[in-house]
Write an enzyme that holds these catalytic residues in place. Sequence first.
Site, PDB file in Angstrom:
ATOM      1  N   VAL A   1      41.183  35.689  38.023  1.00  0.00           N
ATOM      2  CA  VAL A   1      41.336  36.380  36.754  1.00  0.00           C
ATOM      3  C   VAL A   1      41.343  35.352  35.635  1.00  0.00           C
ATOM      4  O   VAL A   1      42.095  34.375  35.680  1.00  0.00           O
ATOM      5  CB  VAL A   1      42.636  37.203  36.715  1.00  0.00           C
ATOM      6  CG1 VAL A   1      42.736  37.940  35.393  1.00  0.00           C
ATOM      7  CG2 VAL A   1      42.680  38.178  37.868  1.00  0.00           C
TER       8      VAL A   1
ATOM      9  N   ASP B   1      51.556  52.416  44.158  1.00  0.00           N
ATOM     10  CA  ASP B   1      52.008  51.029  44.222  1.00  0.00           C
ATOM     11  C   ASP B   1      52.797  50.659  42.970  1.00  0.00           C
ATOM     12  O   ASP B   1      52.515  49.663  42.311  1.00  0.00           O
ATOM     13  CB  ASP B   1      50.827  50.089  44.445  1.00  0.00           C
ATOM     14  CG  ASP B   1      51.242  48.763  45.074  1.00  0.00           C
ATOM     15  OD1 ASP B   1      52.408  48.661  45.526  1.00  0.00           O
ATOM     16  OD2 ASP B   1      50.433  47.832  45.103  1.00  0.00           O
TER      17      ASP B   1
ATOM     18  N   GLY C   1      43.475  34.810  43.758  1.00  0.00           N
ATOM     19  CA  GLY C   1      43.949  35.319  45.044  1.00  0.00           C
ATOM     20  C   GLY C   1      42.775  35.794  45.851  1.00  0.00           C
ATOM     21  O   GLY C   1      41.631  35.491  45.528  1.00  0.00           O
TER      22      GLY C   1
ATOM     23  N   LYS D   1      38.526  40.041  35.564  1.00  0.00           N
ATOM     24  CA  LYS D   1      38.840  39.915  36.985  1.00  0.00           C
ATOM     25  C   LYS D   1      37.529  39.817  37.742  1.00  0.00           C
ATOM     26  O   LYS D   1      36.722  40.740  37.743  1.00  0.00           O
ATOM     27  CB  LYS D   1      39.648  41.129  37.427  1.00  0.00           C
ATOM     28  CG  LYS D   1      40.098  41.071  38.848  1.00  0.00           C
ATOM     29  CD  LYS D   1      41.409  41.809  39.064  1.00  0.00           C
ATOM     30  CE  LYS D   1      41.221  43.305  39.113  1.00  0.00           C
ATOM     31  NZ  LYS D   1      42.458  44.004  39.479  1.00  0.00           N
TER      32      LYS D   1
END
Length: 831
Positions: A520, A630, A515, A534
Site C-alpha cells: 500500500v 470483520d 503484506g 493498494k
Amino acid sequence: MIHSKRFILYSFLCSLHLQFVICSSNTHHVDSFLVSCGEAKPVELEDGRVFESDLGNTHVNISPISHTIVSNSDMGVPKILSSARVFTSSSIYTFNTKKIGRHWLRLHFYPVKNTKFDLNSAVFSVEANGITLIHEFSFFKGNYSFPLFKEYLIQVTGSNSGKLVLGLLPWDNSIAFINGIEILSVPQKQFSSKVIPIPLASAQELPTHVGFETIYRLNMGGPNLSPMNDSLWRKWESDKSFLINPAAARNVSINPNRIRYHDGVSTEIAPNLVYATAQEMADAKVNNQRFNVSWLFQVEQGFGYFIRFHFCDIVGSKLHDLVFNVYINNQSAIESFDVSRQAKGLSSPYFIDFFTNLSIGSDKILVQIGPSHLEGYLPTALLNGLEIMKMSNPSDSLDGKLATYLDSNDIKKSKNMHMMIVIFSCLGGGILLFLLLLISFVFLLCFRHKKKKLKKKDSVTWSPLPTYVGNSGTKFSSNTFGSTTATHSLSQIISFSEVREATKNFDKNLLLGSGGFGKVYKGVLENGLVVAVKRGNPRSQQGLIEFKTEIEMLSKLRHRHLVSLIGYCEELNEMILVYEFMAGGPLRRHLYGSNLPPLTWKQRVEICVGAAKGLHYLHTGVAETIIHRDVKTTNILLDENLDAKVADFGLSKFGPSLNQTHVSTAVKGSFGYLDPEYFRRQQLTEKSDVYSFGVVMLEVLCARPAINPTLPRDQVNIAEWGMNWQKKGQLEKIMDQNLMGSVNLESLRKFGETAQKCLSENGNERPSMGDVLWNLEYALQLQEASNGSGGDDDSMTGISDIPDRIPNVDRVEEIDIETVSDLESNDTIRD
Ligand SMILES: *[C@@H]1O[C@H](CO)[C@@H](O)[C@H](O)[C@H]1NC(C)=O
Ligand SMILES: *[C@@H]1O[C@H](CO)[C@@H](O)[C@H](O)[C@H]1NC(C)=O
Ligand SMILES: *[C@@H]1O[C@H](CO)[C@@H](O)[C@H](O)[C@H]1NC(C)=O
Ligand SMILES: *[C@@H]1O[C@H](CO)[C@@H](O)[C@H](O)[C@H]1NC(C)=O
Ligand SMILES: *[C@@H]1O[C@H](CO)[C@@H](O)[C@H](O)[C@H]1NC(C)=O
Ligand SMILES: *[C@@H]1O[C@H](CO)[C@@H](O)[C@H](O)[C@H]1NC(C)=O
C-alpha cells in the site's frame, strides 16, 4: 485486503489452555519439553527419551471439550504415535519457556485408529507464536498413510513473555489432533552467523521474527541418522535419492573419532557422523575431469530458503589440497572454496549458510559442487551435509496453501508504517456502476487466465442492485444518513500510468504498509487528491476473491462513515485499488502499540458512534443487508479529524433475504472478535457484526488487544474479562489508565451496558446497530453534559482515583491463528 489473521478461535477456546511447566530433563538445554498427548502415563520411547503426559500434571488444565483416545490396534507404530489428543474446537497449548530465543518445535501427527473419531479425515491448521505452520492439513487429502513429523524453529521473544503458544485449529466442523510435541531451546551459536544471499550479495543477519521449517537435512554419503545419533535429537537422511546422476558421485568416509571440531563448530552444529562421510566426485584424481555433482530438491515455490552446507576435508592428504566451486540454482555460491583453510585443518568441520528467494514458477533447489577452474588442485569436490529450511513469508506463514493477506498485524510488525486508509471520494456524479461491474468481472477473468486478454463481456452474475437510503425506524436523528444521498459509486478506472505517476513509480518512501496481498502506497492523483494505493499480489487467490468482493461492495456503498473506493486499475495484470487517504490510520494505533497521544473519552465515544453509523448503514441502509464480517479496531480508520470510517469489505457478505433468517457460510473473521454463536452454528446474521462491535467497544475502553495470550488466563480474552467486571459493576477498574479522572461514570455505565448487550451469547438478545448507535449517542451526551457543567467539583461525575485497578499489560502482540478458506466465495468466481 487488510485482513490477515483470521481466527476461528474464539474466547471459550481459551479455556482449553494447557499450561506446561514441565521441568527440564536435559541438562544441556535450558528448555526441553517432551509431551505425549492424550497418554495418561509418561511414555518412554525406543530411543530412551521419556515423554510426559499432557494430563495429570498439576500445571495442566484440560477443559471438557477435549477428548483423549488411545490406540490399541496399531502395534507396529512408535509409542509416541499410539495416542492422540483430539480437539473439537480451536485450542491452545502454552509452554512457559525459560529462555528467550529460537526453539526447535517438533510435532508428531498420526491418525490413530479408534472408534470415536475418524482422524484420517480431520482437517486442521496449526500455529505457533503467530506463525502459521500447517494450513488445512488432512491425512486423507494428502493420502498420507504414514506418520507426519514436522520440525520448526520458532522464536520466543520477550514480547511473548517467554511463552511458546501452540494453537490447533479444526477447520470448519472438523477436528484437530496431535500425538506428540517436542520443544528444545536452540544453542545460542546455532544460528548466530550471517547468511549469504544468492545471487551473491553482502551477508545479512537472519531476521529474528521469521519462523523456519526443516525441509531437508541430509547426511551426504552416509546412512540415515536417528535422533539418537544427534545431541539435539535431529534426524539426518541419506542423500542418495536426491542425486541427479548417482554415477557422478561416490561416498567416502573416515572414522568419526577422527573429526576434530574447532571453535565455532561443535556437535551441536552437526554430529561427527555427518562430517565423517561425504559424497565426492566419482573417478576423482583423473586428469582434467570436468563435471558437477548435483542434487535436486523439490520445495514449495514463493518462499525464501535457508541453506546450510557442511564441509569437512576427509579426502585431502595435506592442507589446501581440496579447492572447488559450489553452486545454488546454477548460480555461484562459493568460488574456489578451500575447505581446509576455512576449517583450519584436515578432518575439521566447517559450515556456511546461504539464503535464496525462490521466485514464482520455480519449485526446485539445485545444489552442485564441481572442480575449481584453478590449476594445481585435486580435481575433486565434496559435500558432507546439507540442510534446507523454509522461511515464513511476510504473512507469517510456512504453508503456501494459505492465501496471504495484507494485514494490520503485518503492518504493525513493519515498524512505524502507517496503515493505509481510505475514504470517500467526493467525486459526485453518477458513475457507470454497470460498467464497473463488467470491468471487474473481466478483470477477474484476466487474472485467472493471465495470457488471455479478455474483452469486456456480459456478466449476468454481477447485476447491480438498487440502492436506496434506508429509513429503518431507528431512534436517532435523521441526519445520520445525511451523507448517503450520493448513493452510487464514482469509482473509476485509473490507468496504470496514472497510478505509477501518483506513487512516483511505487516509491519505497511512499510505502504505507505491505503484506501478503501486496503493498500500500500513499499517492497524489493528477487532480491533487491524496490517495492510498493498494497494489495487489496477483499470486494470491484469496486476495483476488477479496479484491472482487471489495470492488463489488464498495461500488454499491457511499457513506460518510464507510471508506470509499476512488478507482481501480486492471491493466497489465495489475490488481490495484485506489482509496482516499485516511490520515489518522487505524483506530487500534490510537489505542495502544504506538506513541500517539491517548484519546479522550469523548473522542473514543465519538469514534464508536461514527463506526456504529457506518455499520448501521451497512445493515439497513441499502436494499440488501450487508454483513461486514470483520469488524475490528484495525478495520476502523480515522481521518485527520479523527472521524471514524469502517474499512475493508473483502469478507463482507449479503445478509439473509426476506424468507431466510441467516446465511450459512464457512466461518470467517478475526480471533477475539468472532461471534461464538456464528462460530458454533455457521449461520451468519448481522448480529455477528454487533458482537464484534462489542469487542471493539471494550478494546476502546481498556486500550488492550482483544486477545492477549500473555496475560493470566482470566484476562486473555477481553470479552470474557470485560464482562466479568461489567457484571460486577466495576468496569472502571479495567479501563485505560489514561482515562482516569476524566470519565463521567454515567456515560461509562451506559457504554458498559451497551457493550454487554452486544456481547450477549444469543444473537437475538443483542441489540441492532441502530440501538447500539442510540445508546452510544446517549453516552456521548452524558459525557458532554458533565464536561459542560464543570464536573470537577462533583465527585460523582469523575472517577478520580482507583487504587485497586487491575494492571493491564498492553503493547503485546496478539497471537494470530489463520484459518479456513471460504469455499462459497471460491465458488462464486470459479465460473
Ligand atoms: C488417494 O488414494 C485413493 C485410493 O488410494 C485415490 O483414489 C485418490 O485419487 C488419492 N487421492 C489423491 C489426492 O492422491
Ligand atoms: C557407499 O557406496 C558403496 C558402494 O557403492 C555402497 O555399497 C554403500 O551402500 C554406500 N554407502 C552409503 C552409506 O550410501
Ligand atoms: C546411532 O545410534 C544408535 C543407538 O545408539 C546406534 O546403534 C547406531 O549405530 C548409531 N548409528 C551410527 C551410524 O553410528
Ligand atoms: C540450471 O541449468 C540447467 C541447464 O541449463 C536448467 O535445465 C535448469 O532448469 C536450471 N536450474 C535452475 C534451478 O535454474
Ligand atoms: C557446474 O554447474 C555450474 C552451474 O550450473 C555451471 O556454471 C558450471 O559450468 C558447471 N561445471 C561443469 C564443469 O560442468
Ligand atoms: C527475499 O524476499 C523477501 C520478501 O519478499 C525480501 O524481504 C528479501 O529482501 C528478499 N531477499 C533477497 C535476497 O532478494
